[in-house]
Design a protein around this motif. Sequence first.
Motif: not given
Length: 195
Positions: A55, A105, A148, A177, A180
Motif C-alpha cells: 500500500g 492499493s 487499486r 479489492r 478502484t
Amino acid sequence: MTSQAKAFSLQGKTILVNGMASGTGGAITQAITQACEQRGAGILATFQPGRQLHGLVHCVDQQLECPVTDLSESDLMQVLQSNLIQPVMLTQRVLQAGSLAPNASIVFLLSAAAHQGAKGQGAYAASKAALSGLIKCLALEQAAHGIRVNGISPAAHEALWLDVANGVIFLLSDASRWITGTSLPVNGAGTELAS
C-alpha cells in the motif's frame, strides 16, 4: 480469524505513508500508523526501492486560506507542488521501480472542497480536484496489474480524522479489492458536523 475479519486485516502488509508532520495530514498519518501497527502491518515513512509494498498512502494536505482574487502564482504553485506534483511523482517512482505488489492499493487524501468548493480555498480545492481526476486515469492504467487507486474525501473537521484513518485502512485492505478509481466521502453527513 474469520474470512470476513481476514478481509479487513493488514497483517503482514508493508505500507508506505507519505504525509505531513502537522495539520490534517499529520493527524491522519499518525492515526493510520497506529492503526496499521495494531493490525500487524509494517509502516514506512520513506520510499526504499527494492522493498515490496502492499500500500501507498498520500496524506499530504497543504492548505492556503486566500481568495482567488488575491492568489499569487507562487502561492498557487506551492500548493500544487505539495498536494499534487509531489504525491504524483512519488507514485510514479514507486510504480517505475516495480515496488507495488499485485493487488496493492494506492490511496490519496482528497477533500470535500475538491467536490463542492469552499470560500478562500481555491488553490487547495484545485489541487485536490486535480488529484481526483488523476486517480481515475491511474486506476485504469494500473487495473491490468491488479493495483487499486482510490481517494478519500474528508470534510474539514477534526472529529472525522479517526474515521478518515479507518476509511484508509478499509481501502488498503482486501475488503476493498473490487473498488478502484473512486473517492470515499467522509463528511459527517446527518450529524452536527454537517451544519
